[in-house]
Design an enzyme around this catalytic site. Structure first.
Site, PDB file in Angstrom:
ATOM      1  N   CYS A  76     -15.054   4.884  -2.443  1.00  0.00           N
ATOM      2  CA  CYS A  76     -15.445   5.153  -1.389  1.00  0.00           C
ATOM      3  C   CYS A  76     -15.583   6.794  -0.577  1.00  0.00           C
ATOM      4  O   CYS A  76     -16.576   7.017   0.069  1.00  0.00           O
ATOM      5  CB  CYS A  76     -14.602   4.394  -0.183  1.00  0.00           C
ATOM      6  SG  CYS A  76     -14.663   2.565  -0.167  1.00  0.00           S
ATOM      7  N   CYS A 129     -19.433  21.318  -6.448  1.00  0.00           N
ATOM      8  CA  CYS A 129     -19.657  19.996  -6.087  1.00  0.00           C
ATOM      9  C   CYS A 129     -18.477  19.824  -4.960  1.00  0.00           C
ATOM     10  O   CYS A 129     -17.835  20.598  -4.518  1.00  0.00           O
ATOM     11  CB  CYS A 129     -19.198  18.992  -6.921  1.00  0.00           C
ATOM     12  SG  CYS A 129     -17.673  18.669  -7.837  1.00  0.00           S
ATOM     13  N   ASP A 184       0.772  -1.207  -0.012  1.00  0.00           N
ATOM     14  CA  ASP A 184       0.008  -0.037   0.225  1.00  0.00           C
ATOM     15  C   ASP A 184       0.944   1.333   0.057  1.00  0.00           C
ATOM     16  O   ASP A 184       1.709   1.527   0.850  1.00  0.00           O
ATOM     17  CB  ASP A 184      -0.885  -0.174   1.165  1.00  0.00           C
ATOM     18  CG  ASP A 184      -2.276   0.958   1.098  1.00  0.00           C
ATOM     19  OD1 ASP A 184      -1.885   1.941   0.450  1.00  0.00           O
ATOM     20  OD2 ASP A 184      -3.011   0.368   1.453  1.00  0.00           O
TER      21      ASP A 184
END
Length: 443
Positions: free
Chosen positions: A231, A400, A104
């Protein structure tokens, strides 16, 4: 007389030596007899580990001490130390996996902490793989942990995957998912694959024993880039994604301990939903596809093709290009702030986030109509506008969260709804918080 005494002393010394040797031999015989009666399966398995893993070793389905030794002698590679990877790593390290690799390249952020349970507030700013290792080593000192603070790509995937027995795909990016699949199949590795979003998720075991179906067998073509929600955009309920990660750990233990065999394993897809009622459904899946491009009869995906970058996974999966406007169609957050301050009449501001995000935080006098790629919802914009609003000349500003959906909405408004002076606000509300109002909440 002196010679006789010397000889007696020598005999006594020799007798003592023989008696000592005899005691040593008796001890060795006793050890051999003990080992014959109570054989050592692994000389490195210590008493602490009997106590540590005892509660799982006595479960009949687990397989007792032999299965525990299998776990200790096994190695797993977890790609992604996020919402899926953290709970999987937590339980697998506690269960006694011998060696764990963590891939990661992301950094721990405060927004991760509600679901990525290996990371703490003190871990913010650390590589996720290093944060996870720190926690695991405190939890179980018998586990060897190796970290890879890199992004998995064509050049390094084979070297990393080859060192492990099984791969856990805990990623959320289609391009990486296909890369993990292809490399694992070519390295003859089983994959435990999971995914989750909002309150739903799914998991499956791929390429089991190098005979089961792989990801490409089920999905020879990737989903459209426009249909992918992350997510950060779609949100996620921590315990729901965590349950999927824990389930991945269970399936990994089954594979490593030999619970699954060539005869009893059947390809499956488990699907979980957390709302309105929690449910787990398991679907039987077909076997390998003969037409699969990596594990079929005539594969086109090879190790050489991957290493030579002949396969571009990002291009294969596609990506949404949000930079679709000219500079004339966009303004900065500072420019919009100046307009608000300068004008006595509030400008028309369209917020195209979801209603849930709009309820968290919003700018004054903004109109909320959620961006929808089909564009049906924006067609209702007219009823929110002032009666004297002129589409040809009057500006309408679009905002947004990050400045991506607002660009797409602005383009649609100009091209299909004839808003000639629609303007996108660059960087969205996050940039507004950075530049104009630091007290405006980020989430």
């Amino acid at each position: 007389m002196a010679e006789t005494n010397s000889r007696e002393e020598e005999l006594l010394r020799r007798i003592q030596e023989l008696e000592l040797e005899n005691e040593v031999l008796k001890k060795k015989v006793a050890e051999v007899e003990y080992d014959a009666k109570y054989p050592k399966i692994d000389e490195n398995f210590c008493l602490d580990e009997y106590k540590r893993y005892g509660r799982q070793m006595i479960v009949p389905e687990f397989g007792s001490l032999k299965s525990q030794i299998k776990l200790k002698n096994s190695s797993i590679l977890v790609v992604g130390a996020g919402g899926l990877g953290c709970p999987a790593l937590l339980y697998l390290s506690a269960a006694g996996i011998g060696k764990i690799g963590i891939v990661d390249d992301d950094i721990v952020d405060i927004s991760n902490l509600h679901r990525q349970v290996l990371h703490t507030t003190d871990s913010i700013g650390m590589f996720k793989c290093d944060s996870a290792k720190k926690y695991i080593c405190k939890l179980n000192p018998h586990v060897i942990v190796k970290t890879y603070p890199v992004r998995l790509h064509n050049d390094n995937a084979f070297d990393i995957v080859n060192d492990y027995d099984i791969v856990l795909d805990c990623t959320d990016t289609p391009a990486i998912r296909y890369l993990i699949n292809d490399v694992s199949v070519l390295c003859r590795k089983t994959i435990v694959s999971g995914s989750g979003l909002k309150s739903d998720g799914q998991l499956s075991i791929l390429n089991f024993n190098n005979e089961g179906p792989c990801y490409r067998c089920f999905y020879p073509k990737p989903p459209s880039a426009e249909s992918i929600t992350t997510c950060s955009d779609g949100g996620v309920i921590g315990p729901c994604i965590g349950l999927l990660g824990v389930s991945m750990a269970v399936e990994t233990i089954k594979v490593l301990t030999g619970f699954y065999t060539k005869d009893n394993f059947k390809p499956f897809l488990s699907m979980y939903t957390g709302y309105p009622q929690q449910s787990f459904r398991v679907f039987k899946m077909r076997g390998r596809s003969d037409k699969c491009s990596v594990c079929g009869s005539f594969p086109t995906v090879s190790k050489e093709a991957i290493l030579n970058n002949e396969i571009d996974y990002v291009a294969f999966c596609g990506k949404v290009d949000s930079n679709v406007l000219t500079p004339e169609d966009r303004i900065t957050v500072q420019q919009f702030s100046d307009i608000v301050t300068r004008q006595s009449k509030a400008p028309v501001l369209l917020d195209v986030r979801t209603k849930e995000q709009f309820q968290i935080a919003k700018l004054p006098n903004s109109i909320n109509i959620e961006w929808d790629p089909t564009f049906k919802k924006l067609e209702s914009l007219d009823k929110y506008l002032p009666e004297d609003f002129d589409k040809d000349t009057d500006p309408v500003f679009v905002v947004c969260r990050y400045g991506n959906d607002s660009q797409l909405a602005t383009r649609k408004m100009k091209q299909e709804l004839d808003f000639k002076n629609a303007k996108d606000i660059i960087g969205g509300l996050n940039k507004w918080s950075d530049i104009v109002n630091p007290k405006f909440p980020k989430y």
